[in-house]
Design an enzyme around this catalytic site. Structure first.
Site, PDB file in Angstrom:
ATOM      1  N   HIS A 101       0.832  -1.205   0.000  1.00 14.33           N
ATOM      2  CA  HIS A 101       0.000   0.000   0.000  1.00 14.33           C
ATOM      3  C   HIS A 101       0.865   1.252   0.000  1.00 14.33           C
ATOM      4  O   HIS A 101       1.998   1.240   0.478  1.00 14.33           O
ATOM      5  CB  HIS A 101      -0.923   0.022   1.224  1.00 14.33           C
ATOM      6  CG  HIS A 101      -0.204  -0.145   2.529  1.00 14.33           C
ATOM      7  ND1 HIS A 101       0.188  -1.381   3.008  1.00 14.33           N
ATOM      8  CD2 HIS A 101       0.221   0.766   3.444  1.00 14.33           C
ATOM      9  CE1 HIS A 101       0.801  -1.227   4.172  1.00 14.33           C
ATOM     10  NE2 HIS A 101       0.851   0.073   4.451  1.00 14.33           N
ATOM     11  N   HIS A 103       0.829   5.257   1.340  1.00 15.59           N
ATOM     12  CA  HIS A 103       0.197   6.253   2.198  1.00 15.59           C
ATOM     13  C   HIS A 103       0.281   7.608   1.492  1.00 15.59           C
ATOM     14  O   HIS A 103       1.343   7.966   0.978  1.00 15.59           O
ATOM     15  CB  HIS A 103       0.969   6.432   3.507  1.00 15.59           C
ATOM     16  CG  HIS A 103       1.094   5.215   4.364  1.00 15.59           C
ATOM     17  ND1 HIS A 103       0.442   5.082   5.563  1.00 15.59           N
ATOM     18  CD2 HIS A 103       1.831   4.078   4.226  1.00 15.59           C
ATOM     19  CE1 HIS A 103       0.769   3.926   6.128  1.00 15.59           C
ATOM     20  NE2 HIS A 103       1.614   3.291   5.327  1.00 15.59           N
TER      21      HIS A 103
HETATM   22  P1  AMP Z   1       2.335   0.171   7.249  1.00 14.65           P
HETATM   23  O1  AMP Z   1       3.084   0.413   8.525  1.00 14.65           O
HETATM   24  O2  AMP Z   1       2.918   0.912   6.074  1.00 14.65           O
HETATM   25  O3  AMP Z   1       2.124  -1.297   6.978  1.00 14.65           O
HETATM   26  O4  AMP Z   1       0.926   0.850   7.457  1.00 14.65           O
HETATM   27  C1  AMP Z   1      -0.238   0.163   7.769  1.00 14.65           C
HETATM   28  C2  AMP Z   1      -1.333   1.195   7.953  1.00 14.65           C
HETATM   29  O5  AMP Z   1      -2.588   0.537   7.911  1.00 14.65           O
HETATM   30  C3  AMP Z   1      -1.247   1.959   9.278  1.00 14.65           C
HETATM   31  O6  AMP Z   1      -1.148   3.354   9.020  1.00 14.65           O
HETATM   32  C4  AMP Z   1      -2.583   1.609   9.955  1.00 14.65           C
HETATM   33  O7  AMP Z   1      -3.132   2.675  10.677  1.00 14.65           O
HETATM   34  C5  AMP Z   1      -3.451   1.219   8.780  1.00 14.65           C
HETATM   35  N1  AMP Z   1      -4.552   0.316   9.091  1.00 14.65           N
HETATM   36  C6  AMP Z   1      -4.478  -0.847   9.793  1.00 14.65           C
HETATM   37  N2  AMP Z   1      -5.701  -1.425   9.863  1.00 14.65           N
HETATM   38  C7  AMP Z   1      -6.547  -0.621   9.165  1.00 14.65           C
HETATM   39  C8  AMP Z   1      -7.943  -0.677   8.885  1.00 14.65           C
HETATM   40  N3  AMP Z   1      -8.730  -1.670   9.302  1.00 14.65           N
HETATM   41  N4  AMP Z   1      -8.474   0.330   8.139  1.00 14.65           N
HETATM   42  C9  AMP Z   1      -7.695   1.351   7.707  1.00 14.65           C
HETATM   43  N5  AMP Z   1      -6.376   1.454   7.948  1.00 14.65           N
HETATM   44  C10 AMP Z   1      -5.813   0.484   8.673  1.00 14.65           C
END
Ligand code: AMP
Ligand code: ZN
Length: 141
Positions: A101, A103
């Site tokens: 993903h 951000h």
């Molecule tokens: P990363 O550290 O790049 O893997 O980021 C994962 C992101 O996913 C974090 O910013 C979390 O806040 C976000 N996240 C985790 N669970 C959910 C969810 N159910 N809906 C939306 N965002 C999420």
């Protein structure tokens, strides 16, 4: 059985606030935003990290990153003075959800967020050597 939370969001098993979707890509609000307006962009097919995403799919994802980033600058009341595009691969890089993903993070002057990066010592020769090694891999790909 797929336990990936982002796959569950894609198929509607888990809720999310969607801002955009098309055949290949979904964009939705991060559940724990760094700033208001923090959006995640994902391919609808599960790939764990950037390097597994086929080129055509990654282009489709990148188009949505651009679309969302543009929209964030235009969004009334969001107060966007800058943006960060963040993409983590591997636990060592801080990846927590292993569905690749991007951000898009709106930034405000003085919002107090900062990355915890430090730099390593590197001479011109060291950078030259790493450039050659990386270039070899690019040429071999
Ligand atoms: P990363 O550290 O790049 O893997 O980021 C994962 C992101 O996913 C974090 O910013 C979390 O806040 C976000 N996240 C985790 N669970 C959910 C969810 N159910 N809906 C939306 N965002 C999420
Ligand atoms: Zn997934």
């Amino acid at each position: 059985m797929n336990h990936c939370i982002f796959c569950k969001i894609i198929n509607g098993e888990l809720p999310a606030h969607r801002v955009y979707e098309d055949e290949q890509v979904l964009a939705f609000m991060d559940i724990s935003p760094i700033n208001h307006g923090h959006v995640l962009i994902i391919p609808k097919v599960h790939y764990s990290e950037l390097r597994s995403i086929p080129l055509a799919t990654s282009i489709a994802v990148w188009k949505v990153v651009k679309k969302v980033e543009y929209a964030i600058w235009q969004t009334p009341d969001l107060v966007c003075d800058g943006t960060n595009i963040l993409q983590n691969n591997g636990a060592a890089a801080g990846q927590e959800v292993f569905h690749a993903h991007f951000h898009v993070i709106p930034r405000r002057e003085g919002d107090g967020s900062r990355f915890g990066f430090k730099t390593v010592n590197s001479s011109d020769q060291v950078r030259k050597d790493w450039a050659a090694k990386i270039k070899d891999q690019i040429d071999a790909a």
